[in-house]
Design an enzyme around this catalytic site. Structure first.
Site, PDB file in Angstrom:
ATOM      1  N   LYS A 192      -1.220  -9.262  -8.676  1.00 59.28           N
ATOM      2  CA  LYS A 192      -0.652  -9.548  -9.950  1.00 59.28           C
ATOM      3  C   LYS A 192      -0.264  -8.122 -10.405  1.00 59.28           C
ATOM      4  O   LYS A 192      -0.441  -7.259  -9.650  1.00 59.28           O
ATOM      5  CB  LYS A 192      -1.878  -9.995 -10.708  1.00 59.28           C
ATOM      6  CG  LYS A 192      -2.128 -11.386 -10.544  1.00 59.28           C
ATOM      7  CD  LYS A 192      -1.280 -12.333 -10.501  1.00 59.28           C
ATOM      8  CE  LYS A 192      -1.669 -14.143 -10.597  1.00 59.28           C
ATOM      9  NZ  LYS A 192      -2.093 -14.430  -9.287  1.00 59.28           N
TER      10      LYS A 192
HETATM   11  C1  LIG Z   1      -0.361 -19.384 -12.931  1.00 60.51           C
HETATM   12  C2  LIG Z   1      -2.045 -19.015 -12.360  1.00 60.51           C
HETATM   13  N1  LIG Z   1      -3.180 -19.246 -13.207  1.00 60.51           N
HETATM   14  C3  LIG Z   1      -4.178 -18.893 -13.077  1.00 60.51           C
HETATM   15  C4  LIG Z   1      -4.440 -18.539 -11.697  1.00 60.51           C
HETATM   16  C5  LIG Z   1      -5.958 -18.063 -11.504  1.00 60.51           C
HETATM   17  O1  LIG Z   1      -5.902 -16.288 -11.547  1.00 60.51           O
HETATM   18  P1  LIG Z   1      -7.250 -15.798 -10.746  1.00 60.51           P
HETATM   19  O2  LIG Z   1      -7.160 -15.698  -9.315  1.00 60.51           O
HETATM   20  O3  LIG Z   1      -7.343 -14.552 -11.612  1.00 60.51           O
HETATM   21  O4  LIG Z   1      -8.484 -16.611 -11.180  1.00 60.51           O
HETATM   22  C6  LIG Z   1      -3.440 -17.913 -10.858  1.00 60.51           C
HETATM   23  C7  LIG Z   1      -3.602 -17.086  -9.692  1.00 60.51           C
HETATM   24  O5  LIG Z   1      -2.855 -17.095  -8.969  1.00 60.51           O
HETATM   25  C8  LIG Z   1      -1.948 -18.289 -11.307  1.00 60.51           C
HETATM   26  O6  LIG Z   1      -0.989 -18.136 -10.311  1.00 60.51           O
END
Ligand SMILES: Cc1ncc(COP(=O)(O)O)c(C=O)c1O
Length: 395
Positions: A192
């Site tokens: 990210k």
């Molecule tokens: C649109 C979206 N929401 C939520 C997440 C979840 O993120 P995390 O890996 O920090 O839980 C991601 C992860 O890639 C995502 O692309």
């Protein structure tokens, strides 16, 4: 999961993403380890405050992941069984999982082509007397039409929890995401905009909601229980809610503090590469480059190209095959939720409402984009896309 190039295995391979980590990050984590604060401690508090300042929002609660943050935010907003929640199918599983773990009912709405976010008209059509919340996604780092969605939500008393996993630093009308909806949830996963390894953040302007998020993410434990083992700690604590253990830890927060200090620099590098791609690829027959709305500041987490399957042999699968042959990593963001086996039965009946999502899924391919990418690497990607199109364009 590893997100670095394994030079020994294949020095030619260009990964789709590689985190930008320097000595400052390594030293900050080492310093956290030396301090003995291995879990929730002072760096987590400092990181939350620093993120709140950066986003210009009253509160920012660091959590274990964006997935955890989405769930906690919906829980803290009181979502429960029988409530309907409108969300896009064009997202990662976490957006939906958060809704389902609250026992609520997902209602899918289509996205727009320009922002790839929820289409406000489609959302309006999906509202019923049971609608309790909207969970928009700021796809690829481009903000959705959050103003229009809030205009729909406010008069109806709906909760808006934004999935801003991709969009740390993205702006709407010059203002960073974080204080628009009731809660805005960011991801600091390795790929990210900035990273803590695994980690996330819930931003909110609502004092009571922030307090609830802190409680729920730390066992439902009262007060400054995190200080229990510090010099100001005391042994007594009370559990005042049924909570979870979904907070961040100090070594991750130490990494996040350094990355936060570099957020603008990292964003500028990603933006420069995205601009280069668009300059080189816009107008190339067979592909469509991503757009940025005039009111939006793109965080450029992902650079998504669309390949027209009507004019390109094998469409985007053909381009991915050519990129793979050229030792260039790529991806597809996302396989729509209703295509996944776990959700098919639940969501299949809603698929007919999602023509733009379906078309997007046939066409989308994500090109490599990361801050430390060199001009030569970006040029290699452009050359591979051009070569693919000239070989595959149907007469
Ligand atoms: C649109 C979206 N929401 C939520 C997440 C979840 O993120 P995390 O890996 O920090 O839980 C991601 C992860 O890639 C995502 O692309």
């Amino acid at each position: 999961m590893k997100h670095t190039r394994d030079a020994a295995a294949d020095p030619e391979f260009l990964p789709f993403f590689q985190p930008s980590l320097g000595e400052a990050e390594i030293e900050a984590v080492a310093e956290a380890l030396r301090s003995g604060w291995l879990t929730y401690g002072p760096r987590v508090r400092e990181f939350g405050r620093a993120c709140a300042r950066y986003l210009d929002v009253a509160h920012a609660v660091p959590v274990a992941s964006c997935s955890a943050g989405l769930f906690l935010a919906l829980k803290a907003c009181g979502l429960r069984s029988g409530d309907e929640v409108v969300l896009p199918s064009l997202t990662f599983t976490s957006t939906l999982a958060a809704v389902l773990h609250c026992g609520a009912t997902p209602i899918l709405a289509d996205v727009e082509d320009e922002t790839l976010g929820l289409d406000p008209e489609a959302v309006a059509a999906a509202l019923t007397p049971r609608t309790r919340a909207i969970v928009p996604v700021h796809m690829a780092g481009h903000p959705c039409r959050i103003g229009d969605l809030l205009d729909l939500a406010r008069p109806r008393g709906l909760t808006v929890v934004e999935d801003a996993a991709h969009a740390f630093g993205a702006t709407v009308g010059g203002k960073r995401l974080g204080a628009f909806g009731h809660a805005t949830v960011f991801s600091f996963y390795a790929t990210k905009c900035i990273t803590t390894g695994d980690g996330g953040l819930v931003a909110t302007s609502d004092d009571a909601l922030a307090r609830e998020l802190e409680l729920l993410s730390f066992h439902g434990m009262d007060g400054n229980a995190w200080q229990r083992y510090g010099d100001r700690g005391r042994w007594y604590y009370e559990i005042v809610r049924l909570g979870w253990k979904m907070h961040l830890g100090d070594p991750a927060a130490a990494l996040g503090l350094v990355q936060l200090g570099r957020a603008d620099e990292l964003a500028a590098r990603r933006e420069a590469i995205a601009r280069f791609y668009t300059e080189e690829l816009a107008g190339l027959p067979g592909v469509v480059t991503p757009r940025t709305a005039p009111w939006a500041g793109h965080a450029w987490h992902l650079y998504i190209l669309r390949v027209d399957p009507d004019v390109v042999s094998e469409g985007r699968d053909g381009l991915i095959a050519d990129l793979t042959a050229a030792r260039i990593g790529s991806s597809v963001h996302f396989i729509p939720l209703h295509h996944h086996p776990a959700y098919r039965d639940l969501l299949a009946a809603q698929a007919s409402r999602l023509p733009r999502t379906e078309r997007y899924f046939r066409e989308a391919v994500t090109l490599p984009l990361f801050p430390d990418m060199s001009e030569a690497q970006a040029s290699r990607v452009v050359a591979a896309v051009r070569a693919s199109m000239s070989a595959r364009l149907r007469a």
